[in-house]
Scaffold this active site. Structure first.
Site, PDB file in Angstrom:
ATOM      1  N   LYS A  29       0.807  -1.212   0.000  1.00  0.00           N
ATOM      2  CA  LYS A  29       0.000   0.000   0.000  1.00  0.00           C
ATOM      3  C   LYS A  29       0.846   1.271   0.000  1.00  0.00           C
ATOM      4  CE  LYS A  29      -0.700   0.075   5.034  1.00  0.00           C
ATOM      5  NZ  LYS A  29      -0.046   1.346   5.318  1.00  0.00           N
ATOM      6  N   THR A  30       1.979   1.255   0.731  1.00  0.00           N
ATOM      7  CA  THR A  30       2.831   2.448   0.740  1.00  0.00           C
ATOM      8  C   THR A  30       3.385   2.717  -0.645  1.00  0.00           C
ATOM      9  OG1 THR A  30       3.429   1.978   3.045  1.00  0.00           O
ATOM     10  CG2 THR A  30       4.802   3.554   1.854  1.00  0.00           C
ATOM     11  N   ASP A 212      -3.587   7.309   4.462  1.00  0.00           N
ATOM     12  CA  ASP A 212      -3.186   5.949   4.816  1.00  0.00           C
ATOM     13  C   ASP A 212      -3.917   5.504   6.086  1.00  0.00           C
ATOM     14  OD1 ASP A 212      -1.853   3.573   4.721  1.00  0.00           O
ATOM     15  OD2 ASP A 212       0.075   4.357   5.396  1.00  0.00           O
ATOM     16  N   GLU A 213      -4.048   4.187   6.266  1.00  0.00           N
ATOM     17  CA  GLU A 213      -4.650   3.593   7.475  1.00  0.00           C
ATOM     18  C   GLU A 213      -6.026   4.200   7.765  1.00  0.00           C
ATOM     19  OE1 GLU A 213      -3.255   1.080   8.538  1.00  0.00           O
ATOM     20  OE2 GLU A 213      -1.074   1.234   8.493  1.00  0.00           O
ATOM     21  N   GLN A 243      -7.476  -4.821   9.886  1.00  0.00           N
ATOM     22  CA  GLN A 243      -6.375  -4.403  10.748  1.00  0.00           C
ATOM     23  C   GLN A 243      -6.754  -3.209  11.628  1.00  0.00           C
ATOM     24  OE1 GLN A 243      -2.182  -4.860   9.234  1.00  0.00           O
ATOM     25  NE2 GLN A 243      -3.208  -4.752   7.241  1.00  0.00           N
ATOM     26  N   ARG A 598       2.438 -10.578  10.633  1.00  0.00           N
ATOM     27  CA  ARG A 598       3.768  -9.964  10.798  1.00  0.00           C
ATOM     28  C   ARG A 598       4.870 -10.931  10.336  1.00  0.00           C
ATOM     29  NH1 ARG A 598       2.172  -5.752   9.924  1.00  0.00           N
ATOM     30  NH2 ARG A 598       0.250  -6.917   9.627  1.00  0.00           N
TER      31      ARG A 598
END
Length: 663
Positions: A29-30, A212-213, A243, A598
């Site tokens: 996504k980044t 973002d997020e 998330q 993770r």
């Protein structure tokens, strides 16, 4: 753009309507946000100064700024806004203070100063928990856009009326101090932009947003972005409802669904290809999160192959678990090329780290615990930052109050109360009130000398700063600290020489940090804003340091490791008992999902059959989340009664290590 997958390309090139990118864990996504910023600017859709990328942490903003710097030529990216929500709110407030009923030169109250103010207003026999709950209640009212007057008029109980009265007194004191707290940095700009002229001006300034997020936005953050993006919805929102793990601090995953209601032309693109983990880990994560209800279904997949099965281990208690994980780490290190920093131990609650730390020390395994008390909590850091703010702006009332008598100058609490009353009556800052010679004559001589000396100190260093460059701020700050003999006073206030040395090292770290930032900013005001809104400088530590990472699941979000140990997967711990009592099982399951995703290559899960907590030993059951994992993905010898192949290998490796050490 050839290296982007088809869905990523869609997300980058869509500009005709509002866009929601549902980005699964590890889906790049980044990269999508970075590429889209570059595409919007290079294709001429917007100038860099018209684009704003909003993140949730300063660390994420720094990483994005670094990537954009590599992607765009410097001139092309000039004026681009990359900031956190709080930094964006501060930008608006700083430029438009009058629209919020404030004066120029306003200050930001950090969480400690805010808590001190609440404690002062709740004078009496109140516990720290009561003050914390009151402060949280005020923050919640601000997030919901409720004014003190409305809170008072709508109070339905004595408790609500008490909180509303406290809220009103709290805001009045902030107004007198010409200060805002962290909640105001979002809530006030959202309210200010209800003014048509102000809203039009800011929409013309910032014309496209990348956020973002998005699943972690609060009610106030949603209102702020809606006011800035307008009915046309010039934005790309990137998020993952799976998330969303910060409901306890106001995050609303339902904001993702609300976008479709408020923006009927919303386009949705899903990023499901994971570039991080092997398939067995992703299939386990998919199975767990599938139990939660979804408005947007997605399933992560990978081209990295199946990988090993997930290892599930049962231990007798937390000591046995900690030693078992330490032995696993030794075996993994001895049997492969694994570096210590390839491994992370994740857990639900901070208290779990104690036994893990003991075991790692016993086995001489280097480690670092992330989280815990903030560097900014230290007294010497809060004092140092207050002096720095006063050097830039002597009328910073909260900072003035904090260090007027630090080190002690003979200006006691009764004199401070008189100073505050005089400033309130005159409508001036504490600094200006202290300059009043008539007021000084009414003070005891010692207090009058103290405030004259303090103000002269601030005037002297403020004048010197105005004649200096930003690069010299660090040097001037160091001279001020030495001038007031703060290091000697710090030593006097310490319980022992070791504590004094730790505090001095911490103060030295602050001086070095200020010096570094001084070379990166264009003005002292920018430096102060960077410091006020900064994350813990510990975030800048060398990530390549060869240490095992210990952290909570909340702190691990956004990180990845080749090998992960998830410890304490027990009912009452994960999912946590309080969350179960409050009906927040879905958020706990999302927390498990974050922990699973993770891991890149190997994942170990563990639980105890008994655990000591709060001084009592209780019997434990495996977490329901382990039960939700498909059996074919697990190596669970305690369930089958057989010892796993990895256990045999680990035992052999340890035997080899012992033989080597004894030879």
């Amino acid at each position: 753009m050839t290296e982007l997958n088809p869905q990523q390309k869609q997300a980058v090139r869509h500009v005709d309507s509002p866009l929601l990118v549902l980005a699964g864990a590890g889906s790049g996504k980044t990269r999508v946000i970075t590429e889209k910023i570059a595409w919007l600017i290079s294709e001429g859709h917007f100038r860099a100064s018209q684009v704003a990328a909003i993140t949730f942490t300063n660390k994420a903003a720094r990483e994005m700024r670094k990537r954009i710097g590599k992607r765009l030529k410097r001139k092309a990216g000039e004026g681009l806004t990359i900031s956190t929500f709080h930094s964006l709110g501060w930008l608006i407030l700083r430029q438009e203070p009058e629209a919020a009923g404030l004066k120029p030169g306003l200050s930001i109250l950090d969480q400690h100063a805010s808590s001190d103010l609440v404690r002062e207003l709740m004078a009496g026999k109140t516990s720290s928990e009561q003050r914390y709950l009151a402060q949280a209640a005020i923050g919640n009212l601000k997030d919901q856009g409720v004014s003190p007057a409305r809170a008072l008029s709508s109070a339905d109980s004595e408790g609500e009326a008490h909180i509303a009265g406290l809220y009103q007194a709290y805001q009045q004191r902030l107004l007198e101090l010409n200060a805002v707290d962290f909640d105001d940095l979002i809530a006030l700009p959202a309210r200010m932009l209800e003014q048509p002229e102000l809203r039009t001006r800011w929409r013309a300034t910032l014309r496209y947003f990348l956020v973002d997020e998005y699943q972690d936005t609060s009610a106030a953050q949603y209102r702020l972005l809606k006011a800035l993006t307008g009915d046309s919805g010039q934005f790309t929102a990137v998020g993952d409802d799976d998330q969303s793990i910060y409901g306890w601090r106001g995050a609303r995953p339902e904001n993702l669904d609300q976008l479709g209601v408020d923006y009927p032309r919303l386009r949705v693109v899903k990023l499901e290809q994971n570039y991080r983990s092997v398939s067995n880990i992703l299939n386990a994560a998919n199975a767990v999160i599938a139990v939660n209800p979804h408005n947007h279904e997605k399933r992560l997949w990978s081209e990295h192959g199946p990988g090993d099965r997930l290892q599930v281990r049962e231990f007798a208690d937390e000591l046995d678990e900690a030693e078992g994980i330490a032995r696993d780490l030794l075996a993994a290190r001895g049997g492969s090329s694994m570096r210590w920093n390839h491994a992370a131990i994740l857990y639900r609650s901070n208290f779990q780290a104690r036994e893990l730390e003991k075991a790692l020390r016993e086995f001489a395994i280097p480690y670092r615990v992330s989280g815990g008390p903030s560097w900014f909590d230290a007294r010497e850091i809060r004092d140092g930052l207050a002096y720095l703010r006063l050097m830039v702006n002597p009328e910073d009332n909260p900072s003035y109050m904090r260090v007027l008598n630090t080190p002690r100058r003979g200006f006691g609490s009764s004199s401070l109360a008189r100073l505050m009353d005089h400033a309130r009556a005159a409508g001036t800052s504490l600094f200006e009130a202290g300059e009043d010679e008539i007021f000084q004559r009414d003070l005891p001589e010692r207090a009058a000398r103290a405030i004259r000396g303090f103000n002269h100190l601030l005037i002297d260093f403020s004048d010197r700063l105005q004649r200096s460059s930003c690069a010299e701020i660090g040097r001037l700050f160091g001279e001020l600290i030495e001038h007031i003999d703060y290091p000697d006073w710090l030593e006097q206030q310490s319980d022992n020489p070791d504590q004094a040395r730790r505090r001095q090292r911490s103060l030295d770290d602050l001086s070095n940090w200020i010096e570094r930032l001084g070379h990166d900013v264009d003005s002292p005001d920018e430096l102060i804003a960077r410091l006020a809104l900064a994350s813990n400088p510990d975030d800048d530590r060398d990530e390549s340091a060869d240490e095992v990472r210990l952290m909570t699941l909340h702190a691990a979000k956004g990180l990845e490791f080749p090998r992960v140990w998830l410890a304490g997967l027990e009912e009452g711990l994960l999912p946590h008992r309080h969350s179960l009592d409050e009906g927040r099982i879905e958020e706990e399951r999302r927390l498990m999902y974050v922990g699973l995703t993770r891991a890149e290559r190997r994942l170990n899960l563990s639980y105890c059959t008994s655990r000591r907590q709060f001084g009592e030993v209780s019997q434990r059951e495996p977490s329901r989340f382990i039960e939700e994992l498909p059996e074919e993905l697990l190596d669970w010898p305690d369930r089958s009664g057989a010892e796993s192949d990895e256990a045999f290998e680990a035992r052999d490796e340890l035997a080899s290590l012992r033989a080597l050490l004894e030879s």
